[in-house]
Design a protein around this motif. Sequence first.
Motif, mmCIF file in Angstrom:
data_model
loop_
_atom_site.group_PDB
_atom_site.id
_atom_site.type_symbol
_atom_site.label_atom_id
_atom_site.label_comp_id
_atom_site.label_asym_id
_atom_site.label_seq_id
_atom_site.Cartn_x
_atom_site.Cartn_y
_atom_site.Cartn_z
ATOM 1 N N SER A 31 0.815 -1.216 0.000
ATOM 2 C CA SER A 31 0.000 0.000 0.000
ATOM 3 C C SER A 31 0.848 1.264 0.000
ATOM 4 C CB SER A 31 -0.950 -0.002 1.197
ATOM 5 O OG SER A 31 -0.228 -0.025 2.406
ATOM 6 N N VAL A 67 -2.449 13.150 5.811
ATOM 7 C CA VAL A 67 -3.388 12.464 6.696
ATOM 8 C C VAL A 67 -4.568 13.416 6.767
ATOM 9 C CG1 VAL A 67 -3.816 11.464 8.962
ATOM 10 C CG2 VAL A 67 -1.505 11.385 7.990
ATOM 11 N N VAL A 129 -4.309 6.862 12.785
ATOM 12 C CA VAL A 129 -3.906 7.080 11.391
ATOM 13 C C VAL A 129 -4.019 5.747 10.651
ATOM 14 C CG1 VAL A 129 -1.994 7.733 9.878
ATOM 15 C CG2 VAL A 129 -2.423 9.007 11.998
ATOM 16 N N GLU A 130 -4.723 5.765 9.510
ATOM 17 C CA GLU A 130 -4.987 4.538 8.767
ATOM 18 C C GLU A 130 -4.299 4.554 7.404
ATOM 19 O OE1 GLU A 130 -9.223 4.206 8.408
ATOM 20 O OE2 GLU A 130 -9.521 4.652 10.538
ATOM 21 N N MET A 131 -3.434 3.566 7.201
ATOM 22 C CA MET A 131 -2.828 3.361 5.881
ATOM 23 C C MET A 131 -3.826 2.587 5.026
ATOM 24 S SD MET A 131 0.293 4.500 5.314
ATOM 25 C CE MET A 131 1.097 3.387 4.160
ATOM 26 N N PRO A 132 -3.726 2.716 3.702
ATOM 27 C CA PRO A 132 -4.600 1.915 2.843
ATOM 28 C C PRO A 132 -4.369 0.423 3.090
ATOM 29 C CG PRO A 132 -3.434 3.597 1.575
ATOM 30 C CD PRO A 132 -2.849 3.596 2.945
ATOM 31 N N PRO A 137 -2.369 -2.350 11.126
ATOM 32 C CA PRO A 137 -2.384 -1.078 11.861
ATOM 33 C C PRO A 137 -1.339 -0.997 12.971
ATOM 34 C CG PRO A 137 -4.519 -2.206 11.993
ATOM 35 C CD PRO A 137 -3.626 -3.060 11.179
ATOM 36 N N GLY A 155 -7.119 9.958 10.714
ATOM 37 C CA GLY A 155 -7.703 9.808 9.388
ATOM 38 C C GLY A 155 -6.869 8.922 8.487
ATOM 39 N N SER A 156 -7.262 8.911 7.243
ATOM 40 C CA SER A 156 -6.629 8.057 6.239
ATOM 41 C C SER A 156 -5.424 8.746 5.612
ATOM 42 C CB SER A 156 -7.627 7.706 5.137
ATOM 43 O OG SER A 156 -8.706 6.982 5.680
ATOM 44 N N VAL A 157 -4.401 7.956 5.354
ATOM 45 C CA VAL A 157 -3.214 8.465 4.664
ATOM 46 C C VAL A 157 -3.511 8.457 3.173
ATOM 47 C CG1 VAL A 157 -0.746 8.159 4.257
ATOM 48 C CG2 VAL A 157 -1.733 7.557 6.483
ATOM 49 N N MET A 158 -3.217 9.574 2.516
ATOM 50 C CA MET A 158 -3.483 9.730 1.082
ATOM 51 C C MET A 158 -2.234 10.261 0.376
ATOM 52 S SD MET A 158 -7.243 11.437 1.361
ATOM 53 C CE MET A 158 -6.881 12.402 2.821
#
Length: 161
Positions: A31, A67, A129-132, A137, A155-158
Amino acid sequence: MRQFSEERPEDRWEVEALFDLSFAPGREALSSYRLREGVAPVAPLCLVARDAGGILGAAIRYWPVRVGEVPALLLGPVAVHPTRQGEGMGALLIRESLGRATALGHPRVMLVGDAPYYGRYGFAKLAEVEMPPPTNPERVLGLALVPGAWDGIAGSVMRAI
């Protein structure tokens, strides 16, 4: 091999070969690689270590991510050639690059890795913090280069845009 230099464009294929040698086949399916697609690395933090003969011994790269709307650095990959492992080069690269990131004003760094290894540099689990997927985790770690830089970040990492 205690001197580091910024990775140059002509180093790219040699560095990629080192990463291929150091990591399992299919590393680019992870990811973290999807977050790097179409995004330039943070050049001043991408370092190589060569011996007196010019032989590449180690390399590290950093990438910009977000994030939510908050910018962060994604550390990785970092690799040391198998013939140079045990010399402390990986630790020196990590410390040198984190020092440069701090000097450049970057407030926070994250990575996907082993907490026992990266904990010695101050990295700790980023619970919010959430990686795809498919990322464990427990392996999502962060380091505040500025005190409190990860406080309240969730939040999500983009990919950086």
